[in-house]
Enzyme design. Structure first.
Site, PDB file in Angstrom:
ATOM      1  CB  THR A  20      -0.931   0.048   1.238  1.00  0.00           C
ATOM      2  OG1 THR A  20      -1.726   1.229   1.158  1.00  0.00           O
ATOM      3  CG2 THR A  20      -0.176   0.051   2.551  1.00  0.00           C
TER       4      THR A  20
ATOM      5  CG  ASP B  74      -9.553  -2.232  -3.536  1.00  0.00           C
ATOM      6  OD1 ASP B  74      -9.015  -1.110  -3.396  1.00  0.00           O
ATOM      7  OD2 ASP B  74     -10.542  -2.406  -4.262  1.00  0.00           O
TER       8      ASP B  74
ATOM      9  CG  PHE C 286      -7.437   6.867   6.725  1.00  0.00           C
ATOM     10  CD1 PHE C 286      -7.310   5.872   7.678  1.00  0.00           C
ATOM     11  CD2 PHE C 286      -7.707   6.490   5.404  1.00  0.00           C
ATOM     12  CE1 PHE C 286      -7.438   4.531   7.332  1.00  0.00           C
ATOM     13  CE2 PHE C 286      -7.822   5.155   5.046  1.00  0.00           C
ATOM     14  CZ  PHE C 286      -7.702   4.174   6.023  1.00  0.00           C
TER      15      PHE C 286
ATOM     16  CE  LYS D 200     -10.783   2.791  11.007  1.00  0.00           C
ATOM     17  NZ  LYS D 200     -10.067   3.658  10.071  1.00  0.00           N
TER      18      LYS D 200
ATOM     19  CG  HIS E  31     -13.045  -1.898   6.961  1.00  0.00           C
ATOM     20  ND1 HIS E  31     -12.827  -1.021   7.985  1.00  0.00           N
ATOM     21  CD2 HIS E  31     -12.517  -1.317   5.852  1.00  0.00           C
ATOM     22  CE1 HIS E  31     -12.205   0.048   7.518  1.00  0.00           C
ATOM     23  NE2 HIS E  31     -12.006  -0.107   6.228  1.00  0.00           N
TER      24      HIS E  31
END
Ligand code: ITT
Length: 202
Positions: free
Chosen positions: A9, A72, A155, A178, A183
């Site tokens: 990334t 992704d 972000f 978080k 996810h």
């Protein structure tokens, strides 16, 4: 057996979360930059998994000894037919600030009641392992689009994505909070299990 994990990334915010979640896996975890790899991969797949696979496989060609992971991810808003989805980073243009992207999404949801503002963050992670095999895992987190942006942590779309459990946006949570249910956290934990099951990490 690979000795390093390279996470494909260019997003430093993702990298911070990923290092935190993968700490203690027994392998060194490097960003592409730290591994000296510079490559812009065209994400032209039709679903999250396909884009993650494309990224992982392309980077793995440059680092065949390493275990390469790529993700992704994006935001699906049900009322907008799952937009921005796989186009989350490119929504309104790659260089448009998230302040503007978030305001635009809030505007498109003007007057829509909470029950119809449901949304989710989705993350697909692909692993390209030495030998050429590629496999994926997926994680999601359900929430809703709030009425206004809030919070300075995280972000991207975090300031407008609210979770019922905390009653606040994910930009108002600490990274630890978080990561515990996100996810990316869920997809990475599933990937960690898969890599252990296949004997790539302990
Ligand atoms: P790489 O492709 O280099 O990994 P990117 O930022 O382009 O970086 P994606 O293609 O996966 O990453 O796009 C995901 C976008 O979805 C990201 O830029 C954010 O806008 C949004 N997004 C993903 N995960 C998020 C999160 O945890 N919080 C807020 N926004 C998120």
């Amino acid at each position: 057996m690979a000795e390093r994990i390279i996470f494909a990334t260019g997003n430093q915010n993702k990298m911070k979360e990923i290092k935190e979640i993968l700490s203690g896996c027994g392998l060194e975890v490097l960003s592409m930059k730290e591994a000296g790899i510079e490559l812009d991969v065209a994400e032209d797949g039709a679903v999250f998994e396909e884009n993650a696979r494309i990224k992982a496989a392309e980077i793995a060609r440059l680092a065949p000894q390493d275990l390469v992971l790529a993700d992704d991810s994006g935001l699906e808003i049900d009322y907008l037919n799952k937009e921005p989805g796989i186009y989350s980073a490119r929504y309104l243009g790659e260089d448009t600030s998230y302040e503007i992207k978030n305001q635009a999404l809030l505007y498109r949801l003007s007057g829509v009641e909470k029950e119809r503002r449901t949304a989710r963050f989705v993350c697909a992670i692909a692993a390209a392992v030495p030998g050429g095999e590629v496999f994926t895992t997926r994680g999601t987190v359900e929430g809703y689009i709030g009425l206004k942006p809030a919070g300075k942590n995280g972000f991207g779309y975090d300031p407008i994505f609210y979770v019922d459990e905390y009653g606040c946006s994910t930009a108002e949570l600490s990274m630890e909070q978080k990561n515990a249910f996100s996810h990316r956290g869920n997809a990475l934990r599933a990937m960690k299990e898969e890599l252990v099951r296949r004997g790539f990490i302990s």
